[in-house]
Design a protein around this motif. Structure first.
Motif, mmCIF file in Angstrom:
data_model
loop_
_atom_site.group_PDB
_atom_site.id
_atom_site.type_symbol
_atom_site.label_atom_id
_atom_site.label_comp_id
_atom_site.label_asym_id
_atom_site.label_seq_id
_atom_site.Cartn_x
_atom_site.Cartn_y
_atom_site.Cartn_z
ATOM 1 N N GLY A 1 0.827 -1.204 0.000
ATOM 2 C CA GLY A 1 0.000 0.000 0.000
ATOM 3 C C GLY A 1 0.862 1.255 0.000
ATOM 4 N N THR B 1 6.334 -6.105 6.004
ATOM 5 C CA THR B 1 6.816 -4.972 6.799
ATOM 6 C C THR B 1 5.787 -4.509 7.839
ATOM 7 O OG1 THR B 1 5.886 -3.334 5.301
ATOM 8 C CG2 THR B 1 8.143 -4.032 4.848
ATOM 9 N N SER C 1 0.965 -1.984 10.384
ATOM 10 C CA SER C 1 -0.073 -2.651 9.608
ATOM 11 C C SER C 1 0.083 -4.170 9.785
ATOM 12 C CB SER C 1 0.070 -2.279 8.123
ATOM 13 O OG SER C 1 -0.948 -2.915 7.372
HETATM 14 C C1 2NE Z 1 10.331 -1.515 -1.321
HETATM 15 C C2 2NE Z 1 11.553 -0.958 -0.640
HETATM 16 C C3 2NE Z 1 12.264 -2.039 0.182
HETATM 17 C C4 2NE Z 1 12.496 -0.453 -1.766
HETATM 18 O O1 2NE Z 1 13.634 0.166 -1.211
HETATM 19 P P1 2NE Z 1 14.585 1.069 -2.150
HETATM 20 O O2 2NE Z 1 15.702 1.536 -1.263
HETATM 21 O O3 2NE Z 1 14.938 0.330 -3.404
HETATM 22 O O4 2NE Z 1 13.695 2.309 -2.654
HETATM 23 P P2 2NE Z 1 13.164 3.549 -1.809
HETATM 24 O O5 2NE Z 1 14.120 4.687 -1.943
HETATM 25 O O6 2NE Z 1 12.795 3.166 -0.439
HETATM 26 O O7 2NE Z 1 11.814 3.841 -2.619
HETATM 27 C C5 2NE Z 1 11.805 4.581 -3.818
HETATM 28 C C6 2NE Z 1 10.672 5.561 -3.736
HETATM 29 O O8 2NE Z 1 9.453 4.819 -3.627
HETATM 30 C C7 2NE Z 1 8.749 5.198 -2.464
HETATM 31 C C8 2NE Z 1 9.835 5.688 -1.519
HETATM 32 O O9 2NE Z 1 9.273 6.508 -0.521
HETATM 33 C C9 2NE Z 1 10.750 6.426 -2.468
HETATM 34 O O10 2NE Z 1 10.205 7.677 -2.771
HETATM 35 P P3 2NE Z 1 11.125 9.011 -2.891
HETATM 36 O O11 2NE Z 1 11.922 9.107 -1.613
HETATM 37 O O12 2NE Z 1 11.996 8.747 -4.089
HETATM 38 O O13 2NE Z 1 10.147 10.128 -3.090
HETATM 39 N N1 2NE Z 1 8.046 4.048 -1.935
HETATM 40 C C10 2NE Z 1 8.446 2.775 -1.883
HETATM 41 N N2 2NE Z 1 7.536 1.989 -1.325
HETATM 42 C C11 2NE Z 1 6.510 2.789 -0.992
HETATM 43 C C12 2NE Z 1 5.256 2.559 -0.373
HETATM 44 N N3 2NE Z 1 4.850 1.331 -0.001
HETATM 45 N N4 2NE Z 1 4.455 3.629 -0.192
HETATM 46 C C13 2NE Z 1 4.832 4.855 -0.587
HETATM 47 N N5 2NE Z 1 5.997 5.134 -1.181
HETATM 48 C C14 2NE Z 1 6.838 4.103 -1.376
HETATM 49 C C15 2NE Z 1 11.211 0.251 0.293
HETATM 50 O O14 2NE Z 1 10.817 1.335 -0.516
HETATM 51 C C16 2NE Z 1 10.151 -0.049 1.284
HETATM 52 O O15 2NE Z 1 10.401 -0.664 2.302
HETATM 53 N N6 2NE Z 1 8.924 0.413 1.010
HETATM 54 C C17 2NE Z 1 7.818 0.365 1.942
HETATM 55 C C18 2NE Z 1 7.211 -1.040 1.986
HETATM 56 C C19 2NE Z 1 6.009 -1.053 2.916
HETATM 57 O O16 2NE Z 1 6.150 -0.933 4.103
HETATM 58 N N7 2NE Z 1 4.796 -1.209 2.375
HETATM 59 C C20 2NE Z 1 3.545 -1.125 3.069
HETATM 60 C C21 2NE Z 1 3.253 -2.412 3.857
HETATM 61 S S1 2NE Z 1 1.622 -2.444 4.587
HETATM 62 C C22 2NE Z 1 0.642 -2.986 3.256
HETATM 63 O O17 2NE Z 1 1.059 -2.961 2.145
HETATM 64 C C23 2NE Z 1 -0.734 -3.486 3.501
HETATM 65 C C24 2NE Z 1 -1.079 -4.216 4.604
HETATM 66 O O18 2NE Z 1 -0.153 -4.519 5.514
HETATM 67 C C25 2NE Z 1 -2.387 -4.642 4.823
HETATM 68 C C26 2NE Z 1 -3.348 -4.376 3.886
HETATM 69 C C27 2NE Z 1 -3.005 -3.646 2.768
HETATM 70 C C28 2NE Z 1 -1.724 -3.217 2.554
#
Ligand code: 2NE
Length: 270
Positions: A72, A140, A146
């Protein structure tokens, strides 16, 4: 491959090639994180793929080669869910998960790069997962506030076992493609530049097979975990087969012809 666009969308690419529908998240600048709109578009595309008789298998993937899906989009996460243009908070990805399990055609996750959080759960609920060697997997939730206690927990545990599933959720570590293969989380790992070619080769093997046998198998694999809903799906498929028989047609014909049905000619199998 000469993919042709089935329908234009804002946040996904939806295309067709030789019996295969491909739904690809197109937000590589956010590692293919999904918004309510992304999910709404994926859901509509999945329904179109279900109805399209040309389609025998669906590929779920993400654009850019760096991410399948990072879950998300946290920047639109509001009070009670992910907020779209209508300001309503939603968790509509859970409905998409159900759709992936319900569609009576195999769905293959084609994973390059990150499959993280809700993006990881999306690959988990697909029938098969083919990973590029740069793929990285993980949850995560407990880190970002979450969790997905539905298929994201229980079906994951069916795949990798209870201990490993709990480790994945409690520690929020990332696992590389080889580790994912070793724990049975993916079916195959290939070099990134062979990912689409391999996935299409798998699709072609599936497309050569009996559609009803595949349909029955998918429903059968799901039935155990899905309880009453799983039995309903399997029973619906049994009804479909029954409707194809002369015996079932005799019942319908007799009603329409206002006569008593004659089932005496049909075998009473042992
Ligand atoms: C995916 C990951 C590990 C990638 O890392 P990296 O270092 O390759 O990239 P970076 O720099 O973190 O990400 C690039 C750009 O994408 C955005 C980042 O904020 C960054 O933006 P800028 O700084 O360039 O502006 N980005 C990446 N993932 C995003 C996200 N999910 N939401 C918003 N922006 C995002 C690393 O990026 C990471 O760990 N991302 C977060 C993963 C995460 O925690 N996801 C949500 C889990 S909860 C969920 O999905 C969920 C649930 O638990 C239950 C129901 C429904 C959904």
């Amino acid at each position: 491959y000469p993919w042709e666009t089935i329908k234009e969308y804002q946040e996904i690419i939806f295309s067709y090639y030789e019996g295969i529908a491909k739904i690809s998240i197109n937000r590589p600048h956010k590692r293919n994180a999904f918004t309510p709109l992304t999910v709404k578009e994926m859901s509509e595309a999945m329904e179109i793929a279900r109805q399209d008789e040309r389609v025998g298998v669906i590929i779920l993937t993400g654009e850019g080669g760096e991410a399948f899906c990072s879950g998300g989009d946290q920047s639109v996460r509001g009070h009670g869910g992910y907020v779209g243009e209508d300001s309503v908070p939603r968790l509509n990805v859970l409905d998409l998960q159900m759709q992936i399990r319900r569609i009576p055609k195999p769905v293959i996750a084609m994973v390059a790069g990150y499959a993280i959080g809700g993006g990881h759960v999306l690959h988990v609920v697909c029938d098969l997962s083919i990973a590029a060697d740069n793929a990285r997997f993980g949850q995560t939730g407990p880190k970002v506030g979450s969790f997905d206690g539905g298929f994201g927990a229980s079906y994951l545990a069916r795949i990798v076992g209870q201990k490993k599933a709990r480790e994945i959720w409690y520690l929020c570590d990332q696992y590389d493609a080889q580790e994912a293969l070793d724990m049975g989380l993916v079916n195959k790992v290939v070099p990134l530049d062979q990912l689409e070619e391999t996935t299409i080769a798998w699709c072609r093997k599936i497309l050569d097979k009996s559609p009803i046998a595949l349909r029955m198998l998918k429903a059968s694999f799901n039935a155990e975990l899905d309880g009453q809903a799983g039995i309903q799906q399997l029973a619906g498929d049994a009804t479909l087969l029954y409707y194809l028989s002369e015996e079932a047609k005799e019942g319908k014909d007799a009603f329409l012809e206002k006569r008593k049905p004659d089932f005496s000619k049909f075998p009473k199998f042992p």
